[in-house]
Design an enzyme around this catalytic site. Structure first.
Site, short mmCIF file in Angstrom:
data_model
loop_
_atom_site.label_atom_id
_atom_site.label_comp_id
_atom_site.label_asym_id
_atom_site.label_seq_id
_atom_site.Cartn_x
_atom_site.Cartn_y
_atom_site.Cartn_z
N SER A 137 0.84 -1.41 0.03
CA SER A 137 0.00 0.05 0.03
C SER A 137 0.90 1.12 0.07
O SER A 137 1.99 1.14 0.34
CB SER A 137 -0.83 -0.31 1.33
OG SER A 137 -1.42 1.33 1.61
N TYR A 150 -0.53 -0.96 10.32
CA TYR A 150 -0.78 -1.25 9.19
C TYR A 150 0.52 -0.77 8.20
O TYR A 150 0.98 -1.65 7.27
CB TYR A 150 -2.06 -0.31 8.42
CG TYR A 150 -2.38 -0.85 6.95
CD1 TYR A 150 -2.59 -2.08 6.61
CD2 TYR A 150 -2.26 0.45 5.88
CE1 TYR A 150 -2.99 -2.28 5.35
CE2 TYR A 150 -2.71 0.01 4.73
CZ TYR A 150 -3.03 -1.26 4.38
OH TYR A 150 -3.51 -1.60 3.08
#
Ligand code: NAP
Length: 266
Positions: A137, A150
């Site tokens: 990401s 994350y």
């Protein structure tokens, strides 16, 4: 025998779009997810293009589940050409407020859920000189506010991908690492709140987001060209360029736009 691709977490979202893209490109697909019902629905769609495709219901963040995914694929097709490590979950909350379990859950899903299927897959992908792809990401480029677990789990994917790339150079395995930007999500997609509970994300229909199909096309292009890193979206490429060269300027830009991060993380 057609080439075989496993996509972890492919009953919906980005994984499903990658499965559809690879099916259209002639690959027999192995779908994966934890819900039998969602898998059955997606398999029906995939089989319209690739009738021999199968689904394997298992949790890849558990060693036995990941081993089953690879062994059942080999038992069924006798080969493996592509493994796309797509499973991942996000979280929300500043570090000071986090239940430490949030880190555990996120790392189990995003890091162990990637390493567990990759280890038994390598030997088979050596034989086909195929690809191992990691879905990261833009949050894996630098630490962002409210996304510590994350971001760090996605950064770990880079180190894993870099190691395998060098280790398997002599075996001609292609390793791809895709930095995905904010993408459309399916109804009821969950994230983990600061207290560790699951929370349903708000719809992104009104926001500027990529489509899952465009992400899937970029993943296939990465595989076809045997590229290492693919960074998606203009802002992603700008961030990837600036972060290693001028990290303090990037930090200042984030601080100036902190409200946007708070908004984006809803
Ligand atoms: N959406 C975005 O904006 C965005 C942006 C950047 C990067 N990404 C990355 O792209 C990937 C996919 O995201 P997404 O938005 O498409 O997610 P999603 O809609 O939540 O879909 C996740 C898929 O993975 C399955 N899954 C989850 N945990 C699993 C596990 N432990 N074992 C097996 N299957 C599992 C889910 O099915 P079950 O729940 O039935 O198991 C589902 O099919 C993730 O790695 C994410 O970090 C997404």
């Amino acid at each position: 025998m057609t080439k075989v691709a496993i996509i972890t977490g492919s009953s919906r979202g980005i994984g499903k779009a990658i499965a559809l893209e690879l099916a259209a490109e002639g690959y027999t697909i192995v779908l994966n997810g934890r819900s039998e019902e969602r898998l059955a629905d997606t398999l029906e769609i995939i089989q319209k293009t690739q009738p021999n495709s199968i689904s394997i219901c298992c949790d890849v963040s558990i060693l036995e589940g990941a081993n089953l995914l690879i062994s059942k694929t080999i038992e069924t097709f006798g080969r493996l050409d592509i493994l796309v490590n797509n499973v991942g979950i996000s979280m929300r909350g500043h570090v000071a407020e986090l239940n430490p379990e949030v880190f555990k859950t996120v790392f189990e899903s995003n890091v162990l859920g990637t390493v567990y299927p990759t280890i038994p897959a390598i030997d088979h992908i050596r034989k086909t000189q195929g690809s191992i792809v990691f879905i990261s990401s833009l949050a894996g480029i630098r630490g962002l506010p409210g996304l510590s677990a994350y971001c760090s789990s996605k950064m770990a994917l880079r180190a894993i991908a870099e190691s395998i790339r060098i280790e398997e150079k002599k075996n001609n395995i292609h390793v791809g690492l895709i930095f995905v930007g904010i993408t459309d999500i399916e109804h009821n997609k969950e994230t983990i709140a600061a207290d560790g509970s699951k929370r349903v994300l708000a719809s992104r229909k009104d926001k500027k987001v990529q489509s899952t199909e465009s992400v899937a096309k970029a993943v296939y292009k990465n595989i076809r060209r045997r590229k290492f890193i693919t960074v998606l979206t203009g802002i992603g490429r700008l961030n990837a360029f600036m972060q290693p060269r001028m990290p303090l300027i990037v930090e200042r830009l984030i601080l100036k736009n902190i409200h946007k991060f708070e908004e984006a993380s809803k």
